[in-house]
Enzyme design. Structure first.
Site, PDB file in Angstrom:
ATOM      1  CD  GLU A   1      -2.675  -1.318   2.618  1.00 58.17           C
ATOM      2  OE1 GLU A   1      -2.671  -0.160   3.422  1.00 58.17           O
ATOM      3  OE2 GLU A   1      -3.699  -2.259   2.677  1.00 58.17           O
TER       4      GLU A   1
ATOM      5  CG  HIS B   1      -5.829  -0.038   4.985  1.00 57.11           C
ATOM      6  ND1 HIS B   1      -4.762  -0.664   5.217  1.00 57.11           N
ATOM      7  CD2 HIS B   1      -6.605  -0.222   6.320  1.00 57.11           C
ATOM      8  CE1 HIS B   1      -4.620  -1.133   6.232  1.00 57.11           C
ATOM      9  NE2 HIS B   1      -5.935  -0.786   6.845  1.00 57.11           N
TER      10      HIS B   1
END
Length: 330
Positions: free
Chosen positions: A275, A294
Site C-alpha cells: 500500500e 484501506h
C-alpha cells in the site's frame, strides 16, 4: 502531548483529555501527515508516520503522549527519558516497539474495538457492491452507456437471503458482520480456532459451503497466506470474496486468477499486500474487483471513540489506577 493526524485530530484528543482528566493540563500538539502521506515502516516499527525527528523534539519534557501514527522506536525512547505513557489510538500498537518500551519503563496502551462498527458496515457495503456490481454499473451509466447485458442470468449475482456466508475470524468485527448478514436472511458459518460457537466449522467446510466469504482474522505468522489458490478453488463457482482485514491473509495473484477465469463472481478488497498499490499491479486491471484504499474503519465515530478510549486510560494513569488496555503489562 497530542500527536494527532488528519483523521484522529488533535482537537479530538484535546477534547477527550479535558473531559476525562480532571484539573489543568499542559497539552503540547504535533500534527502528523497521515493519511495524506501514507504510513510505512519507520526504524523497527510498522505502519507509522515517518516523523522520528519531529517527535523527538516535541517529546522533550513530555510524560504522556497520545497518538495514532507516531513511531515509538528505540531511537525515540532513548531520546525521551521523561516519557512514561504512550497511548496508541488503534486496535493494536503496531507502531510501538513494545520490548524497548518495557525496558525503558514506558507503558503502551491501545484502543481495541474503536473501528469495529465502521469496519463491519464497510464490509457489508463491499459485499453488496461486489455482488450487485454497483461500481461497474455506475461507471457505465456515468459514461453514457446503458448495458442491458447486466440483466442477463449469467451476469447477475446471488442474493444474501437463503445463501451461506462464511466468516474467517470471529472477533468484534466478525460478530457484527454476522448479525448484519443474519438480518438479511443468510446462514452464517464461522472459522476461528479461538472461539466456541454452534456455527463454527473447519476451514475446508466453510469454503466448500459458502457463496460469500469475508476475512476478519488478524495478521499473524499462522494466518499469513491462509487463503491461497487451493482455498479459493474450494469455494463454489460464482462466489464472492471480501477482505477488509489485512492484505497478508490472502494470495492476491490467486485472487486475480480466480476473477480472470470467472471462478469468482466478484471480490472486494480494502487491504493489499503493498500500500499504495504499485503502478502496473494486476489488481488495477482484473475484472469484477472493487477496491477501497484501506478505509474500512474510517468514520467520524471511529475517530471520536479512539480519542476517548486513550483519554480514559490517561485518566486512570493520573489517578494511579490500572490501565484498561495495556499492551506491555510486564
Amino acid at each position: 502531548m497530542a500527536a494527532g493526524d488528519h483523521f484522529v485530530q488533535n482537537r479530538l484528543f484535546v477534547e477527550a483529555l479535558r473531559r476525562e482528566v480532571p484539573g489543568e493540563l499542559d497539552i503540547r500538539e504535533l500534527t502528523l501527515p497521515w493519511p495524506l502521506v501514507p504510513f510505512g515502516k519507520v526504524g523497527e516499527v510498522d505502519e507509522a508516520s515517518d516523523v522520528e525527528d519531529e517527535l523527538i523534539e516535541a517529546l522533550d519534557g513530555v510524560e504522556v503522549c497520545v497518538t495514532q501514527m507516531a513511531p515509538l522506536t528505540r531511537r525515540v525512547l532513548e531520546a525521551s527519558p521523561g516519557l512514561r505513557l504512550f497511548c496508541v489510538s488503534r486496535g493494536g500498537p503496531v507502531n510501538a516497539n513494545l520490548e524497548a518500551a518495557t525496558r525503558a519503563g514506558v507503558a503502551v496502551t491501545f484502543a481495541p474495538g474503536r473501528n469495529a462498527v465502521a469496519t463491519a458496515e464497510h464490509t457489508l457495503a463491499m459485499l453488496l457492491a461486489a455482488t450487485r456490481r454497483i461500481p461497474q454499473t455506475h461507471g457505465d451509466l456515468a459514461g453514457g452507456v446503458w448495458r442491458g447485458d447486466y440483466y442477463t442470468y449469467d451476469n447477475v449475482g446471488p442474493e444474501l437471503e437463503g445463501n451461506t456466508a462464511g466468516l474467517i475470524g470471529y472477533g468484534a468485527i466478525g460478530r457484527r458482520v454476522a448479525r448484519m448478514l443474519e438480518g438479511f436472511g443468510a446462514e452464517v458459518l464461522v472459522y476461528d480456532p479461538y472461539v466456541d460457537v454452534p456455527n463454527r466449522v473447519d476451514l475446508p467446510e466453510l469454503l466448500e459451503r459458502s457463496r460469500f466469504v469475508s476475512l476478519h482474522a488478524r495478521a499473524t505468522p499462522e494466518t499469513a497466506g491462509m487463503i491461497g489458490a487451493g482455498q479459493i478453488a474450494a469455494m463454489p463457482r460464482g462466489s464472492v470474496l471480501v477482505n477488509c482485514a489485512r492484505g497478508a491473509l490472502l494470495d492476491y495473484d490467486a485472487l486475480c486468477d480466480a476473477l480472470d477465469s470467472g471462478h469468482l463472481f466478484g471480490a472486494a478488497m480494502d487491504v493489499f499486500p503493498e500500500e499504495p498499490i504499485p503502478t502496473g499491479s494486476r489488481l488495477l486491471t482484473t475484472p469484477n474487483l472493487i477496491m477501497t484504499p484501506h478505509l474500512a474503519g474510517a468514520s467520524k465515530e471511529t475517530a471520536m471513540k479512539a480519542a476517548s478510549i486513550v483519554a480514559a486510560d490517561v485518566a486512570r494513569y493520573v489517578r494511579g489506577e490500572p490501565l484498561s488496555h495495556l499492551a506491555n503489562p510486564s
